[in-house]
Structures are given as structure tokens and as C-alpha cells.
Design an enzyme around this catalytic site. Structure first.
Site, PDB file in Angstrom:
ATOM      1  N   HIS A 118       7.220  -4.774 -17.580  1.00  0.00           N
ATOM      2  CA  HIS A 118       7.103  -5.043 -16.141  1.00  0.00           C
ATOM      3  C   HIS A 118       5.699  -5.545 -15.800  1.00  0.00           C
ATOM      4  O   HIS A 118       5.539  -6.479 -15.014  1.00  0.00           O
ATOM      5  CB  HIS A 118       7.356  -3.759 -15.340  1.00  0.00           C
ATOM      6  CG  HIS A 118       8.724  -3.179 -15.473  1.00  0.00           C
ATOM      7  ND1 HIS A 118       8.949  -1.988 -16.135  1.00  0.00           N
ATOM      8  CD2 HIS A 118       9.932  -3.590 -15.021  1.00  0.00           C
ATOM      9  CE1 HIS A 118      10.239  -1.697 -16.065  1.00  0.00           C
ATOM     10  NE2 HIS A 118      10.858  -2.649 -15.405  1.00  0.00           N
ATOM     11  N   ARG A 144      14.899   2.478 -20.348  1.00  0.00           N
ATOM     12  CA  ARG A 144      15.898   3.360 -20.961  1.00  0.00           C
ATOM     13  C   ARG A 144      15.478   3.871 -22.330  1.00  0.00           C
ATOM     14  O   ARG A 144      16.117   4.781 -22.861  1.00  0.00           O
ATOM     15  CB  ARG A 144      17.246   2.651 -21.064  1.00  0.00           C
ATOM     16  CG  ARG A 144      17.917   2.455 -19.702  1.00  0.00           C
ATOM     17  CD  ARG A 144      19.337   1.952 -19.856  1.00  0.00           C
ATOM     18  NE  ARG A 144      20.103   2.061 -18.627  1.00  0.00           N
ATOM     19  CZ  ARG A 144      20.295   1.068 -17.747  1.00  0.00           C
ATOM     20  NH1 ARG A 144      19.751  -0.109 -17.965  1.00  0.00           N
ATOM     21  NH2 ARG A 144      21.023   1.254 -16.664  1.00  0.00           N
TER      22      ARG A 144
HETATM   23  P1  AMP Z   1      14.308  -3.447 -14.581  1.00  0.00           P
HETATM   24  O1  AMP Z   1      13.342  -2.520 -13.931  1.00  0.00           O
HETATM   25  O2  AMP Z   1      14.826  -2.950 -15.897  1.00  0.00           O
HETATM   26  O3  AMP Z   1      15.381  -3.913 -13.631  1.00  0.00           O
HETATM   27  O4  AMP Z   1      13.490  -4.750 -14.948  1.00  0.00           O
HETATM   28  C1  AMP Z   1      12.770  -5.458 -13.960  1.00  0.00           C
HETATM   29  C2  AMP Z   1      12.332  -6.779 -14.528  1.00  0.00           C
HETATM   30  O5  AMP Z   1      11.483  -6.551 -15.646  1.00  0.00           O
HETATM   31  C3  AMP Z   1      13.501  -7.627 -15.019  1.00  0.00           C
HETATM   32  O6  AMP Z   1      13.256  -8.996 -14.673  1.00  0.00           O
HETATM   33  C4  AMP Z   1      13.468  -7.411 -16.502  1.00  0.00           C
HETATM   34  O7  AMP Z   1      14.022  -8.482 -17.244  1.00  0.00           O
HETATM   35  C5  AMP Z   1      11.974  -7.303 -16.745  1.00  0.00           C
HETATM   36  N1  AMP Z   1      11.726  -6.610 -18.007  1.00  0.00           N
HETATM   37  C6  AMP Z   1      12.216  -5.410 -18.400  1.00  0.00           C
HETATM   38  N2  AMP Z   1      11.831  -5.125 -19.656  1.00  0.00           N
HETATM   39  C7  AMP Z   1      11.078  -6.180 -20.077  1.00  0.00           C
HETATM   40  C8  AMP Z   1      10.390  -6.499 -21.286  1.00  0.00           C
HETATM   41  N3  AMP Z   1      10.420  -5.681 -22.336  1.00  0.00           N
HETATM   42  N4  AMP Z   1       9.723  -7.674 -21.352  1.00  0.00           N
HETATM   43  C9  AMP Z   1       9.710  -8.531 -20.292  1.00  0.00           C
HETATM   44  N5  AMP Z   1      10.341  -8.287 -19.119  1.00  0.00           N
HETATM   45  C10 AMP Z   1      11.011  -7.128 -19.010  1.00  0.00           C
END
Ligand code: AMP
Length: 289
Positions: A37, A187
Site C-alpha cells: 500500500h 491477509r
Molecule cells: P486492499 O487494501 O487489499 O484492497 O488493497 C488496496 C490497494 O493496494 C489495491 O489497489 C491493491 O492492489 C494494492 N496492493 C495490495 N497489495 C499490494 C502489493 N503487494 N503490491 C502492490 N500493491 C498492492
């Protein structure tokens, strides 16, 4: 840094920033932040005058038997992390603020949302596109940063923006990984020590698939089988899918066209957590090595 729990305050702050000539970068998240993030926030800070992060665990994108209640949350830690990378505003709405009445209007992106993650989670992407459409309407014109980690989601959001003329520029950011290759994910905290040790198998499968393409494998089916075999050989992993698709249409490819690129994607359960990963590969021109 300001945290705004209400739509009115967040929208007002971004309207004022734009009125002053600022270019706004938006990073939508579900919180429980990690370096993946933060890499999106840093990319936004590099290219924009103001960085806004949204933290909202969206009930609409969780199926009835999924982990909504158990999804990890730690708002104060998230706010500290946002501040550490120079975020200016954080939108922290409650579910009541976002959905004050049962939602009757939803946004869905048809064909792209039914395969892979959509096959495993039939209502998931309509939940994602509906909340992202709401966040875009609340935030107003901006540059929005999404991770390639959720590659299908990124393709779907890009398509939604094109189809529905949102005044939003979408930027996709590379996957942030742990040292052993595991893609960072909120997760991952659910993995037991044994599952965590086994989890890099997804990245290993993708790397082997990509290497086989670069070595001249010309049958996408063989690449799928190679990746599936590597995940299946890990006793703690249960493969959901191993795919080779066109990066824009997400359609399974039946042949490799030199000079184009494909995306390899895998999903597997390690214990309870379901992990995703993907990798892009450029198909070598004929005669190159
Ligand atoms: P989430 O909180 O899981 O909904 O993710 C929020 C944003 O962060 C989304 O655009 C995800 O694709 C991005 N994101 C989550 N994990 C990663 C990662 N390991 N590398 C790059 N972006 C990520």
C-alpha cells in the site's frame, strides 16, 4: 494530515485542493496497511500535489461466507503509516456513512468479472466496482493508484473508467513482495508459520511459467499445467486456478504472439487464506533468445 470520516468533509477538502490548482492522487484501500500500500502512496506523492488515501472495508465485496468480520483492522496504525509517507488526507468512513440505506444501484463490468476471481467469488467484483465508483464520485477528478497485485481488479477498474467516462486517470503499480517472493497482502497475517513458509510457491510457479515462455514454450496450456503442477506439489496449497491471459481483455490465450505480452495468474488456498499472485511476460520475437 487530516482524517475525515464524512463524505462531505473529504469531498470538500479535495474540492478546495483542486480549486487551488493541486493535482490529487487517490489511493483506495481496505486498511491494515503494508509496504505494498505504501508503494502506491509513494507513487502518488511523487506525481501529485496532494495524496488522499481511503480506508474502508467494503461489505459489498465480501460474499456471505467470507471473512468480512475477521478482516484485520488497525486504524491508528494505518494513520501513522499514511503520515510516515506524506499522505495529506485520509477518508475513514463507517459502513453507515457509505451505505446509509440498502444500495439499489450497482456498477458491474460484465465479461471481465466472471472468470478467475469472479468464478470463485461471483458477487465480488460488482461490490468492488460499486464502491470504487462511489469513491471516485466522492473524490472527484484525480489520479487513482491501484496495485497490479489485484490484476483482474485493475483491468476491471480501467474498463469501468473508460466505459463510464469517469474523470479519473488510473495508474497501475508493481507488486511489492517479501524477500522470498511472497506478494505482500493484508491477509498474510492469517498464515500459520508452516503456511507462511509454503506461500512463496505461488511466485515460484509464476517464475517457472515465465521462464518456460522465455525459453520458447509455445503452448499456453503447457504453461498453465507447469504452474498448476508446482502449486499442486506443495502439500499445504490447494490450487484454485493457474491462467495465462491477455492483459487487457483477461481472455485465456490459446497461442503466444511474438512482441505481445501475456499475464500469468495463480490463486491458491494455504489453509484458510486464499492468496493471489501474477506476473507479466513479454513474448520474445521470433529468433531472439
Ligand atoms: P486492499 O487494501 O487489499 O484492497 O488493497 C488496496 C490497494 O493496494 C489495491 O489497489 C491493491 O492492489 C494494492 N496492493 C495490495 N497489495 C499490494 C502489493 N503487494 N503490491 C502492490 N500493491 C498492492
Amino acid at each position: 494530515m487530516d482524517a475525515h470520516p464524512t463524505i462531505a468533509a473529504f469531498r470538500g477538502a479535495l474540492d478546495r485542493a483542486r480549486a487551488g490548482g493541486d493535482r490529487v492522487g487517490l489511493v483506495p484501500t481496505m486498511g491494515y496497511l503494508h509496504d505494498g500500500h505504501l508503494s502506491l502512496m509513494r507513487a502518488a506523492a511523487d506525481a501529485c500535489d496532494r495524496v488522499a488515501v481511503t480506508i474502508f472495508v467494503n461489505p459489498l465485496q465480501f460474499g456471505a461466507h467470507e471473512d468480512l468480520a475477521a478482516y484485520p483492522r488497525d486504524l491508528q496504525r494505518d494513520l501513522d503509516m499514511c503520515e510516515s509517507v506524506g499522505v495529506d488526507l485520509v477518508f475513514t468512513p463507517s459502513a453507515e456513512e457509505m451505505y446509509p440505506e440498502p444500495i439499489l444501484s450497482t456498477v458491474s463490468v460484465d465479461a471481465l468479472a466472471h472468470t478467475m476471481e469472479g468464478a470463485a467469488r461471483p458477487t465480488h467484483f460488482a461490490g468492488v466496482t460499486t464502491v470504487v465508483a462511489k469513491l471516485f464520485n466522492i473524490a472527484g477528478p484525480c489520479v487513482a493508484y491501484f496495485g497490479e497485485k489485484d490484476f483482474q481488479q485493475l483491468a476491471i477498474v480501467r474498463r469501468m473508467v473508460r466505459d463510464l467516462n469517469f474523470e479519473i486517470e488510473i495508474v497501475g503499480c508493481a507488486i511489492a513482495r517479501e524477500r522470498d517472493g511472497l506478494a505482500m497482502s493484508s491477509r498474510n497475517v492469517y498464515l500459520s508459520a508452516e503456511e507462511r513458509a509454503a506461500a512463496p510457491v505461488l511466485h515460484r510457479a509464476l517464475s517457472a511459467g515465465a521462464a518456460s515462455v522465455l525459453a520458447g514454450e509455445d503452448d499456453p496450456g503447457a504453461v498453465r499445467a507447469l504452474m498448476a503442477g508446482i502449486v499442486d506439489a506443495e502439500p499445504l496449497a490447494r490450487l484454485d486456478y493457474a491462467e495465462v491471459v491477455d492483459p487487457a481483455s483477461l481472455a485465456a490465450v490459446s497461442s503466444f504472439v511474438p512482441g505481445t505480452s501475456v499475464r500469468l495468474l495463480v490463486a491458491a488456498k494455504l489453509g484458510a487464506p486464499r492468496l493471489l499472485d501474477n506476473l507479466g511476460v513479454s513474448i520474445p520475437e521470433a529468433g531472439s533468445d
